[in-house]
Enzyme design. Structure first.
Site, mmCIF file in Angstrom:
data_model
loop_
_atom_site.group_PDB
_atom_site.id
_atom_site.type_symbol
_atom_site.label_atom_id
_atom_site.label_comp_id
_atom_site.label_asym_id
_atom_site.label_seq_id
_atom_site.Cartn_x
_atom_site.Cartn_y
_atom_site.Cartn_z
ATOM 1 N N SER A 146 35.506 38.514 38.277
ATOM 2 C CA SER A 146 36.758 38.337 39.004
ATOM 3 C C SER A 146 36.562 37.289 40.106
ATOM 4 O O SER A 146 36.059 36.206 39.833
ATOM 5 C CB SER A 146 37.246 39.690 39.545
ATOM 6 O OG SER A 146 38.595 39.620 39.929
ATOM 7 N N ASP B 273 40.386 39.599 33.081
ATOM 8 C CA ASP B 273 39.471 39.823 34.197
ATOM 9 C C ASP B 273 38.378 40.831 33.823
ATOM 10 O O ASP B 273 38.652 41.881 33.252
ATOM 11 C CB ASP B 273 40.277 40.355 35.394
ATOM 12 C CG ASP B 273 39.521 40.325 36.687
ATOM 13 O OD1 ASP B 273 38.506 41.036 36.795
ATOM 14 O OD2 ASP B 273 39.946 39.601 37.610
#
Length: 378
Positions: A47, A207
């Site tokens: 992320s 993600d």
């Protein structure tokens, strides 16, 4: 000048966790590490941690901090008016407003809101499956990250975790095994439904935090038989405080979602490494004829006599952080988070429990810190 202090370790690694704009904390943590001579040669991220990891791996140790600071400055709106010497309550109000600004208008050189909204876009397109356009981010990454240097092996080794949508598996992109580009960094940071997924080699990725918020396994599996000191910089800490209002409920929920899973993964990997160390001691004690047994050879492949120590440092958030702080990119907050990262990592390094002697059969130890507090080494 950045010195190197690996001590008895062959590899110094840094694992950068996800957490949106809280990722500015990584800047200060890296600064303290490098001042103490712990310049990471293997950097992994998930992320926002993938952005940090790419910026570290894609620059020389001497320029990493400056590039990180410039990157964060580039993706943040100016503070109007300039903010300083504010009380916690005013900072909290400021952070709430600036996170709302990001939701409504996006962040410069990072993401912008889609218009028309996704529900009015052609089905099956990136525009129909995300609220923000991240095309500007590719240009920003290319501006600050030397991908050629990463892929040639001249700079740091980069490992990025992303979630493969078709089966939910956490997949690691490793610059030692494949060519890494900005699309891999963006895939690791494509949190739905805000950001669009990235298609890589025919597969859609979201993600990495959808599957796990820690890239530690990527570092562990990359070189499992190398003595490693890994600094794991976490943006969420399950600090045990019970929430007192709805904003704190949301904060606690995020901490439980991310910090608890992270703790489980760390403990699993540490126990796994210790088991392989025990097996190595067992193999060494066996008579030579038994060591030639085919089953023993299988066990030998799993056994390991190296050490893998984890310095797990978590951001102990100040009172003025709000539930939307992971979406709050003001320059004031970025500076504050970097300062806390520096203070917390510096305190951990001053303590340095990983330098103390330990029993020979121990292969992995987790040194836990929350803020400046050393909680345990086990």
């Amino acid at each position: 000048m950045v010195s190197t202090n690996k001590g008895s370790y062959s590899r110094v690694a840094m694992a950068c966790q996800g957490g949106g704009s809280l990722g500015a904390y990584h800047i200060g943590a890296l600064r303290a590490m490098q001042e103490a001579g712990y310049s990471p040669d293997t950097i992994a991220g998930i992320s926002i941690g993938a952005f940090t990891a790419a910026l570290i791996a894609g620059n020389t140790p001497q320029t990493r901090i400056a590039k990180l600071e410039k990157f964060w400055d580039t993706i943040s709106w100016p503070d109007i008016p300039p903010m300083s010497n504010l009380t916690d309550e005013i900072k909290k109000f400021h952070n709430t407003l600036t996170s709302l600004q990001g939701f409504l208008f996006g962040q410069p050189n990072f993401f912008s809101p889609r218009f028309p909204i996704p529900q009015m876009q052609p089905k099956g397109t990136a525009a129909s499956t995300s609220y923000y356009d991240t095309s500007k981010l590719k240009e920003t990454l290319l501006q600050f990250v030397d991908f050629d240097g990463i892929n040639s092996g001249k700079l740091g080794r980069l490992i990025l975790g992303a979630t493969r949508v078709k089966d939910g598996q956490l997949i690691f992109f490793d610059s030692a095994k494949m060519k890494i580009g900005p699309e891999h960094v963006m895939a690791s940071g494509s949190m739905p439904p805000g950001f669009p997924g990235m298609v890589i080699d025919g597969d859609l990725y979201w993600d990495g935090g959808c599957a796990s918020n820690t890239p530690l396994e990527g570092i562990f599996d990359a070189d499992p038989k190398v003595d490693t000191l890994c600094f794991m910089v976490d943006l969420f800490a399950a600090n045990g405080k019970e929430p007192q209002d709805m904003d704190e409920v949301t904060i606690k929920l995020k901490e439980l979602q991310f910090a608890s899973r992270t703790a489980h993964h760390i403990e699993h990997l540490s126990k796994r490494h210790n088991l392989s160390r025990y097996l190595q001691h067992l193999m060494d004690a066996l008579p030579a004829d038994l060591q030639k047994d085919p089953i023993m050879k299988e066990i030998q492949d799993f056994s390991n006599d190296t050490k893998f120590d984890i310095v797990h440092i978590a951001y102990d958030k100040p009172k003025y952080e709000v539930s939307s702080s992971d979406c709050e990119f003001s320059k004031m907050s970025i500076k504050d988070r970097a300062t806390y990262g520096y203070q917390h990592m510096k305190a951990a390094i001053e303590h340095s429990p990983w330098l103390k002697e330990r029993e020979a059969h121990i292969g992995s130890t987790i040194h836990k810190f929350v803020g400046t507090k050393h909680l345990s080494s086990s």
